[in-house]
Motif scaffolding. Structure first.
Motif, short mmCIF file in Angstrom:
data_model
loop_
_atom_site.label_atom_id
_atom_site.label_comp_id
_atom_site.label_asym_id
_atom_site.label_seq_id
_atom_site.Cartn_x
_atom_site.Cartn_y
_atom_site.Cartn_z
N VAL A 140 0.93 -1.26 -0.03
CA VAL A 140 -0.06 0.02 0.04
C VAL A 140 0.83 1.42 0.15
O VAL A 140 1.64 1.57 0.90
N ALA A 141 0.92 1.83 -1.16
CA ALA A 141 1.62 3.25 -1.15
C ALA A 141 0.65 4.27 -0.24
O ALA A 141 -0.52 4.33 -0.77
N TYR A 142 1.43 4.96 0.73
CA TYR A 142 0.14 5.56 1.49
C TYR A 142 0.73 7.18 1.46
O TYR A 142 0.04 7.82 2.42
N ASN A 143 2.11 7.45 1.26
CA ASN A 143 2.35 8.74 1.79
C ASN A 143 3.52 9.04 0.72
O ASN A 143 4.35 8.48 0.33
N HIS A 144 3.48 10.48 0.42
CA HIS A 144 4.43 11.07 -0.53
C HIS A 144 5.10 12.28 0.01
O HIS A 144 4.21 13.09 0.70
N VAL A 145 6.22 12.81 -0.55
CA VAL A 145 6.79 14.05 -0.22
C VAL A 145 7.54 14.36 -1.61
O VAL A 145 8.34 13.66 -1.93
N VAL A 146 7.05 15.72 -2.25
CA VAL A 146 7.72 16.30 -3.24
C VAL A 146 8.63 17.07 -2.66
O VAL A 146 8.39 18.09 -1.79
N ARG A 147 9.87 17.12 -3.18
CA ARG A 147 10.76 18.17 -2.63
C ARG A 147 11.29 19.02 -3.91
O ARG A 147 11.61 18.40 -4.96
N GLU A 148 11.72 20.00 -3.80
CA GLU A 148 12.18 21.02 -4.68
C GLU A 148 13.11 22.14 -4.04
O GLU A 148 12.70 22.83 -3.29
N GLU A 149 14.28 22.10 -4.30
CA GLU A 149 15.51 22.89 -3.35
C GLU A 149 15.00 24.38 -3.91
O GLU A 149 15.06 24.67 -5.17
N GLY A 150 14.82 25.37 -3.15
CA GLY A 150 14.97 26.69 -3.36
C GLY A 150 13.56 27.21 -4.12
O GLY A 150 13.31 28.37 -4.40
N LYS A 151 12.42 26.16 -4.12
CA LYS A 151 11.18 26.56 -4.58
C LYS A 151 10.13 26.94 -3.46
O LYS A 151 10.17 26.42 -2.23
N GLU A 152 9.63 28.04 -3.33
CA GLU A 152 8.67 28.53 -2.47
C GLU A 152 7.64 27.72 -1.98
O GLU A 152 6.99 27.15 -3.02
N ASN A 153 7.38 27.37 -0.75
CA ASN A 153 6.21 26.76 -0.36
C ASN A 153 6.42 25.15 -0.64
O ASN A 153 5.57 24.24 -0.85
N VAL A 154 7.62 24.69 -1.03
CA VAL A 154 8.02 23.31 -1.40
C VAL A 154 9.02 23.01 -0.39
O VAL A 154 9.94 23.59 -0.42
N ILE A 155 9.07 21.74 0.29
CA ILE A 155 9.90 21.49 1.30
C ILE A 155 11.22 21.00 0.51
O ILE A 155 11.11 20.62 -0.65
N GLY A 156 12.43 21.41 0.93
CA GLY A 156 13.49 21.21 0.31
C GLY A 156 14.27 19.68 0.96
O GLY A 156 13.70 18.95 1.66
N PRO A 157 15.56 19.59 0.35
CA PRO A 157 16.33 18.27 0.96
C PRO A 157 16.55 18.29 2.37
O PRO A 157 16.55 19.42 2.92
N HIS A 158 16.65 17.23 2.93
CA HIS A 158 16.74 16.91 4.44
C HIS A 158 18.13 16.62 4.71
O HIS A 158 18.62 15.54 4.53
N HIS A 159 19.12 17.61 5.06
CA HIS A 159 20.36 17.50 5.35
C HIS A 159 20.67 17.05 6.95
O HIS A 159 20.85 17.93 7.49
N LEU A 160 19.96 15.82 7.25
CA LEU A 160 20.11 15.34 8.52
C LEU A 160 19.91 13.72 8.56
O LEU A 160 19.30 13.11 7.75
N VAL A 161 21.09 13.11 9.19
CA VAL A 161 21.22 11.68 9.14
C VAL A 161 19.92 11.22 9.95
O VAL A 161 19.85 11.51 11.31
N HIS A 162 19.20 10.42 9.47
CA HIS A 162 17.93 10.06 10.24
C HIS A 162 17.35 8.81 9.61
O HIS A 162 17.76 8.39 8.62
N ASN A 163 16.21 8.25 10.28
CA ASN A 163 15.43 7.14 9.53
C ASN A 163 14.21 7.62 9.91
O ASN A 163 13.77 8.04 11.01
N ASP A 164 13.11 7.19 9.15
CA ASP A 164 11.92 7.82 9.11
C ASP A 164 10.74 7.11 10.35
O ASP A 164 10.02 7.80 10.71
N TYR A 165 11.43 5.93 10.76
CA TYR A 165 10.60 5.24 11.89
C TYR A 165 11.28 4.68 13.00
O TYR A 165 12.73 4.24 12.74
N THR A 166 10.70 4.37 14.10
CA THR A 166 11.57 3.75 15.22
C THR A 166 10.64 2.21 15.36
O THR A 166 9.86 2.06 14.51
N PRO A 167 11.17 1.44 16.32
CA PRO A 167 10.60 0.18 16.44
C PRO A 167 9.01 0.23 16.83
O PRO A 167 8.20 -0.72 16.61
#
Length: 334
Positions: A140-167
């Motif tokens: 089941v595809a359930y979520n998406h994020v469109v990113r564009e660097e430098g575009k107003e009202n659009v989320i940009g790249p995530h420069h952070l070491v992470h994982n999306d979920y925990t146990p």
């Protein structure tokens, strides 16, 4: 603004038979082979810092985005220089390394700034690919994020070491399936999508579930600006992870169903990888959750600044889709 006219666009057109194959069949040019590894900086969470899982709840009340980022970085982060290997010639498995690299030509009719176009056209394409890769009974595809660097009202790249979920992510889904009403409209839509596909609490209890993130560039140009790096999951230890709550994400309120993600502490063992010059017909597949992982060692990932990228190169445009995969509880680690 970038002087994009001097940069070459992709002209390669894949044949129908080349679609949706594993990384061993992804086209590797001589230029790709020449790049063995680069050095790049990554934002890790400092080890010696007061634990504050609710820092995002406090930051969401600060209107100035740059101020929020500054406070977050000063409070929690440290910069570490790491070696990032060219993984185009590696034999990979999403269930062993935690990531894979596949070719899947992008349907040109998808409008990534139209929610319905993404959900009605792009989601089915990704679900078909996911089934081929995993053999899962239900995806089941359930979520998406469109990113564009430098575009107003659009989320940009995530420069952070992470994982999306925990146990705790499987328990979070089960909790929401049991809720009569979820205040977050986006989370309510996700749970409705799960229910419509036959996802129930009883089924989850007896199943192994995974979440795969299908990440691709959307640009007509080779991806050089803020590419994505992925860390081989076999080099991550559970003690490297540090959970933190998100009460807001991508402009959406999660007050009654906060999402716990993992930041990460630096480790000399971390094996970072990337895929130089990605085209829009190539996808990085990232395992961001797997209920069978004990200990829990997910695939850390982060955008990074490629020091070989020309300063005026076209900005990054990308899209990531998260897919829930339901597998038998005793399924092997394919």
């Amino acid at each position: 603004r970038s002087n994009v006219s001097k940069f070459q666009k992709f002209s390669y057109t894949p044949s129908a038979s080349s679609a949706s194959v594993h990384s061993s069949s992804v086209r590797i040019t001589e230029e790709h082979r020449m790049i063995q590894a680069i050095q790049a900086d990554f934002n890790y969470k400092r080890r010696k810092v007061s634990e504050n899982k609710n820092i995002f709840q406090k930051l969401q009340h600060i209107d100035d985005e740059s101020k929020r980022r500054e406070i977050f970085a000063q409070t929690l982060l440290e910069v570490k220089r790491k070696t990032v290997r060219n993984a185009r010639n590696r034999k990979l498995s999403v269930f062993e390394n935690g990531f894979d690299f596949v070719r899947d030509p992008l349907d040109p009719s998808v409008d990534f700034y139209d929610e319905k176009s993404v959900m009605n056209t792009y989601y089915p394409q990704i679900e078909r690919l996911c089934k081929r890769l995993t053999g899962a009974d239900t995806v089941v595809a359930y979520n998406h994020v469109v990113r564009e660097e430098g575009k107003e009202n659009v989320i940009g790249p995530h420069h952070l070491v992470h994982n999306d979920y925990t146990p705790s992510y499987k328990s979070r889904i089960m909790k929401m399936l049991n809720m009569k009403r979820i205040r977050s409209e986006s989370e309510e839509q996700i749970i409705k999508r799960f229910r419509d596909r036959g996802i129930t609490i009883e089924r989850l209890r007896s199943s192994r579930i995974c979440v795969l993130n299908f990440w691709r560039s959307r640009s007509e140009y080779k991806l050089k600006k803020s590419p994505l790096a992925v860390c081989d999951a076999r080099t991550v230890r559970e003690s490297d992870l540090s959970p933190i709550n998100l009460f807001q994400y991508n402009g959406k309120n999660l007050e009654d169903t906060p999402l716990e993600i993992c930041l990460a502490h630096n480790s000399e063992s971390h094996d970072w990888n990337y895929f130089p010059d990605m085209s829009k017909d190539e996808i990085i597949v990232i395992r961001t959750y797997d209920s069978s992982l004990h200990p829990y060692t997910p695939t850390l990932h982060s955008a990074f600044t490629d020091p070989t990228c020309p300063e005026d190169y076209p900005m990054r445009m990308s899209c990531e889709v998260r897919v829930l995969c339901v597998l038998p509880s005793m399924a092997s680690r394919m």
